[in-house]
Design an enzyme around this catalytic site. Structure first.
Site, PDB file in Angstrom:
ATOM      1  N   ARG A  13      -1.898  -6.055  -8.611  1.00 35.57           N
ATOM      2  CA  ARG A  13      -0.810  -7.020  -8.425  1.00 35.57           C
ATOM      3  C   ARG A  13      -0.856  -8.113  -9.481  1.00 35.57           C
ATOM      4  NH1 ARG A  13      -2.699  -7.472  -2.333  1.00 35.57           N
ATOM      5  NH2 ARG A  13      -4.566  -7.017  -3.541  1.00 35.57           N
ATOM      6  N   LYS A  54     -17.077  -7.303   7.469  1.00 35.31           N
ATOM      7  CA  LYS A  54     -15.748  -7.890   7.360  1.00 35.31           C
ATOM      8  C   LYS A  54     -15.096  -7.913   8.743  1.00 35.31           C
ATOM      9  CE  LYS A  54     -12.472  -7.373   3.511  1.00 35.31           C
ATOM     10  NZ  LYS A  54     -11.868  -6.389   2.615  1.00 35.31           N
ATOM     11  N   HIS A  67       0.842  -1.207   0.000  1.00 37.08           N
ATOM     12  CA  HIS A  67       0.000   0.000   0.000  1.00 37.08           C
ATOM     13  C   HIS A  67       0.873   1.251   0.000  1.00 37.08           C
ATOM     14  CE1 HIS A  67      -2.866  -2.698   2.519  1.00 37.08           C
ATOM     15  NE2 HIS A  67      -3.461  -2.540   1.360  1.00 37.08           N
ATOM     16  N   SER A  77      -2.488  -7.805   3.026  1.00 37.23           N
ATOM     17  CA  SER A  77      -2.721  -7.689   4.469  1.00 37.23           C
ATOM     18  C   SER A  77      -3.064  -9.038   5.091  1.00 37.23           C
ATOM     19  CB  SER A  77      -3.867  -6.721   4.752  1.00 37.23           C
ATOM     20  OG  SER A  77      -3.540  -5.435   4.314  1.00 37.23           O
TER      21      SER A  77
HETATM   22  P1  ADP Z   1      -9.471  -4.218   0.023  1.00 29.84           P
HETATM   23  O1  ADP Z   1     -10.069  -4.265   1.385  1.00 29.84           O
HETATM   24  O2  ADP Z   1     -10.227  -3.399  -0.972  1.00 29.84           O
HETATM   25  O3  ADP Z   1      -9.016  -5.562  -0.502  1.00 29.84           O
HETATM   26  P2  ADP Z   1      -6.766  -3.625   0.646  1.00 29.84           P
HETATM   27  O4  ADP Z   1      -6.548  -2.907   1.929  1.00 29.84           O
HETATM   28  O5  ADP Z   1      -6.358  -5.058   0.581  1.00 29.84           O
HETATM   29  O6  ADP Z   1      -8.216  -3.363   0.220  1.00 29.84           O
HETATM   30  O7  ADP Z   1      -6.033  -2.868  -0.537  1.00 29.84           O
HETATM   31  C1  ADP Z   1      -6.333  -1.569  -0.943  1.00 29.84           C
HETATM   32  C2  ADP Z   1      -5.677  -1.298  -2.288  1.00 29.84           C
HETATM   33  O8  ADP Z   1      -4.289  -1.548  -2.194  1.00 29.84           O
HETATM   34  C3  ADP Z   1      -6.171  -2.201  -3.419  1.00 29.84           C
HETATM   35  O9  ADP Z   1      -6.217  -1.441  -4.600  1.00 29.84           O
HETATM   36  C4  ADP Z   1      -5.101  -3.229  -3.545  1.00 29.84           C
HETATM   37  O10 ADP Z   1      -5.026  -3.760  -4.858  1.00 29.84           O
HETATM   38  C5  ADP Z   1      -3.885  -2.407  -3.228  1.00 29.84           C
HETATM   39  N1  ADP Z   1      -2.793  -3.234  -2.744  1.00 29.84           N
HETATM   40  C6  ADP Z   1      -2.789  -4.062  -1.684  1.00 29.84           C
HETATM   41  N2  ADP Z   1      -1.612  -4.686  -1.553  1.00 29.84           N
HETATM   42  C7  ADP Z   1      -0.837  -4.247  -2.566  1.00 29.84           C
HETATM   43  C8  ADP Z   1       0.504  -4.533  -3.007  1.00 29.84           C
HETATM   44  N3  ADP Z   1       1.248  -5.430  -2.368  1.00 29.84           N
HETATM   45  N4  ADP Z   1       0.966  -3.873  -4.081  1.00 29.84           N
HETATM   46  C9  ADP Z   1       0.185  -2.994  -4.733  1.00 29.84           C
HETATM   47  N5  ADP Z   1      -1.084  -2.686  -4.397  1.00 29.84           N
HETATM   48  C10 ADP Z   1      -1.587  -3.302  -3.324  1.00 29.84           C
END
Ligand code: ADP
Length: 163
Positions: free
Chosen positions: A91, A42, A18, A129
């Site tokens: 990703r 969630k 992120h 995450s």
């Molecule tokens: P959600 O609850 O929508 O899945 P996340 O907190 O997992 O949200 O992620 C928010 C954003 O960050 C999403 O666009 C996700 O694709 C991006 N993201 C998460 N991890 C990575 C990563 N390792 N590299 C690039 N983008 C990421």
């Protein structure tokens, strides 16, 4: 006109993936709002307040980045804060398929909001995450996957986990 982007997500917890997308997109926008979606359906490991605090600490040196909590539709929140763009990270092709439908529906709901994507750096493609939460749950060391500000802190906060 001020270019404002919303970067929405759960951030449970924020990872280096992120952090990298947000910092790399800084030259594109005047203001980036990190929106923590408060999704009651969630289950989260970390409380909203804890996630908010860690994101604030991570980006303390960046005045163009702020963080807010929101409920409801992401496009409605964009409207209320004046964000013309939704920023997301990509990703894998699975991310793409998932994001495409959300992005297209969001545009239908609010045609003035465009979703923009940044490809993840190769070193962060496998990072999310949920992997970080698994590492914590099983007593591993998550520090190399999270921003500097979170180092050494994650294992202390398991008491926040919702049952
Ligand atoms: P959600 O609850 O929508 O899945 P996340 O907190 O997992 O949200 O992620 C928010 C954003 O960050 C999403 O666009 C996700 O694709 C991006 N993201 C998460 N991890 C990575 C990563 N390792 N590299 C690039 N983008 C990421």
């Amino acid at each position: 006109m001020k270019r404002t982007a919303l970067f929405p997500g759960s951030f449970d917890p924020i990872t280096r993936g992120h952090e990298s997308v947000i910092i790399r997109s800084l030259p594109l926008f005047d203001h980036i709002i990190i929106g923590i979606g408060d999704n009651t359906e969630k289950r989260s490991m970390f409380s909203i307040d804890q996630r908010l605090e860690w994101i604030r600490e991570t980006f303390a040196a960046y005045p163009a980045i702020s963080v807010e909590v929101y409920t409801g539709l992401t496009v409605d929140f964009c409207r209320s804060v004046g964000a013309q763009y939704i920023l997301r990270g990509l990703r894998t092709s699975a991310d793409f398929e998932f994001e495409r439908s959300i992005g297209q529906i969001n545009r239908k709901l609010h045609p003035d909001t465009e979703t923009l994507f940044l490809l993840s750096l190769p070193e962060y493609t496998a990072l999310n995450s949920s992997i970080v939460r698994d590492i914590i749950r099983h007593g591993g060391d998550p520090d190399s996957f999270v921003p500097e500000a979170l180092k050494g802190k994650l294992h202390h906060n398991l008491s926040h986990e919702k049952k």
